[in-house]
Write an enzyme that holds these catalytic residues in place. Structure first.
Site, PDB file in Angstrom:
ATOM      1  N   HIS A 110       0.900   5.137   1.061  1.00 27.56           N
ATOM      2  CA  HIS A 110       0.223   6.196   1.807  1.00 27.56           C
ATOM      3  C   HIS A 110       0.390   7.490   1.005  1.00 27.56           C
ATOM      4  O   HIS A 110       1.517   7.840   0.630  1.00 27.56           O
ATOM      5  CB  HIS A 110       0.895   6.439   3.159  1.00 27.56           C
ATOM      6  CG  HIS A 110       0.867   5.288   4.110  1.00 27.56           C
ATOM      7  ND1 HIS A 110       0.015   5.243   5.190  1.00 27.56           N
ATOM      8  CD2 HIS A 110       1.612   4.155   4.163  1.00 27.56           C
ATOM      9  CE1 HIS A 110       0.231   4.128   5.869  1.00 27.56           C
ATOM     10  NE2 HIS A 110       1.199   3.453   5.276  1.00 27.56           N
ATOM     11  N   HIS A 137       0.854  -1.196   0.000  1.00 27.24           N
ATOM     12  CA  HIS A 137       0.000   0.000   0.000  1.00 27.24           C
ATOM     13  C   HIS A 137       0.879   1.231   0.000  1.00 27.24           C
ATOM     14  O   HIS A 137       1.936   1.253   0.619  1.00 27.24           O
ATOM     15  CB  HIS A 137      -0.951   0.015   1.195  1.00 27.24           C
ATOM     16  CG  HIS A 137      -0.282  -0.219   2.511  1.00 27.24           C
ATOM     17  ND1 HIS A 137       0.104  -1.472   2.923  1.00 27.24           N
ATOM     18  CD2 HIS A 137       0.105   0.641   3.493  1.00 27.24           C
ATOM     19  CE1 HIS A 137       0.677  -1.381   4.105  1.00 27.24           C
ATOM     20  NE2 HIS A 137       0.714  -0.106   4.479  1.00 27.24           N
TER      21      HIS A 137
HETATM   22  P1  5GP Z   1       1.690   0.488   7.339  1.00 24.28           P
HETATM   23  O1  5GP Z   1       2.113   0.769   8.748  1.00 24.28           O
HETATM   24  O2  5GP Z   1       1.581  -1.008   7.081  1.00 24.28           O
HETATM   25  O3  5GP Z   1       2.521   1.188   6.312  1.00 24.28           O
HETATM   26  O4  5GP Z   1       0.243   1.121   7.206  1.00 24.28           O
HETATM   27  C1  5GP Z   1      -0.944   0.417   7.410  1.00 24.28           C
HETATM   28  C2  5GP Z   1      -2.032   1.454   7.451  1.00 24.28           C
HETATM   29  O5  5GP Z   1      -3.275   0.795   7.317  1.00 24.28           O
HETATM   30  C3  5GP Z   1      -2.088   2.236   8.771  1.00 24.28           C
HETATM   31  O6  5GP Z   1      -1.916   3.621   8.502  1.00 24.28           O
HETATM   32  C4  5GP Z   1      -3.461   1.917   9.333  1.00 24.28           C
HETATM   33  O7  5GP Z   1      -4.085   3.026   9.943  1.00 24.28           O
HETATM   34  C5  5GP Z   1      -4.217   1.470   8.101  1.00 24.28           C
HETATM   35  N1  5GP Z   1      -5.269   0.497   8.401  1.00 24.28           N
HETATM   36  C6  5GP Z   1      -5.128  -0.658   9.101  1.00 24.28           C
HETATM   37  N2  5GP Z   1      -6.317  -1.296   9.186  1.00 24.28           N
HETATM   38  C7  5GP Z   1      -7.201  -0.530   8.494  1.00 24.28           C
HETATM   39  C8  5GP Z   1      -8.593  -0.676   8.221  1.00 24.28           C
HETATM   40  O8  5GP Z   1      -9.262  -1.637   8.630  1.00 24.28           O
HETATM   41  N3  5GP Z   1      -9.189   0.300   7.496  1.00 24.28           N
HETATM   42  C9  5GP Z   1      -8.478   1.383   7.007  1.00 24.28           C
HETATM   43  N4  5GP Z   1      -9.159   2.279   6.306  1.00 24.28           N
HETATM   44  N5  5GP Z   1      -7.166   1.550   7.254  1.00 24.28           N
HETATM   45  C10 5GP Z   1      -6.537   0.602   8.002  1.00 24.28           C
END
Ligand code: 5GP
Length: 139
Positions: free
Chosen positions: A103, A101
């Site tokens: 951001h 993903h």
């Molecule tokens: P990472 O830390 O893996 O780069 O980012 C994962 C992101 O996914 C986090 O910013 C977190 O807030 C988001 N996230 C995790 N679970 C969910 C969810 O169920 N719904 C949404 N909309 N975002 C999520």
């Protein structure tokens, strides 16, 4: 990769609700549930690769096509003129969801958005030549 579908796959399938902002055959984008700033959006390939290096070329190309368009929409919707793209790969790099993903984090004029400090060093000619050759040899 886990045999269980990721949270993003469940969202893409409509099994978990989300605030969707974009969808095509290969890409899904939604608002982050814990935004760093208003408009913080996650752009997710439907292909469930855990990290960027594991993506297929087709999925990566589709993601690359969709990203600028989604960024333009976020700029227009939030009124910001600056934003960061963050893409974490691996637990020690801060990745918490094992499904690629990107951001997109608007940087608002009042400071809301991503803040970070960078610990850079300088690259010597010798180290640069050696590292670039090492990387090239794996391409
Ligand atoms: P990472 O830390 O893996 O780069 O980012 C994962 C992101 O996914 C986090 O910013 C977190 O807030 C988001 N996230 C995790 N679970 C969910 C969810 O169920 N719904 C949404 N909309 N975002 C999520």
């Amino acid at each position: 990769m886990s045999a269980e579908p990721s949270i993003f796959t469940l969202i893409i399938r409509g099994q978990i609700p989300s605030h969707k902002v974009y969808e095509d055959d290969h890409v899904f984008a939604l608002l982050d549930i814990n935004p760093f700033s208003p408009g913080h959006t996650l752009v997710v390939p439907k292909e469930e690769a855990a990290t960027l290096d594991a993506m297929s070329e087709e999925s990566a190309a589709a993601l690359g096509r969709a990203l600028p368009r989604i960024c333009r929409a976020i700029l227009a919707a939030t009124g910001v003129d600056s934003y960061n793209i963050v893409q974490n790969n691996g637990e020690s790099a801060g990745q918490t969801v094992d499904h690629v993903h990107f951001h997109v984090i608007p940087k608002h004029r009042d400071g809301r958005g991503l803040s970070f400090s960078i610990n850079s060093s300088s690259l010597s000619e010798e180290d640069g030549a050696e590292m670039a050759e090492r990387i090239r040899s794996h391409l």
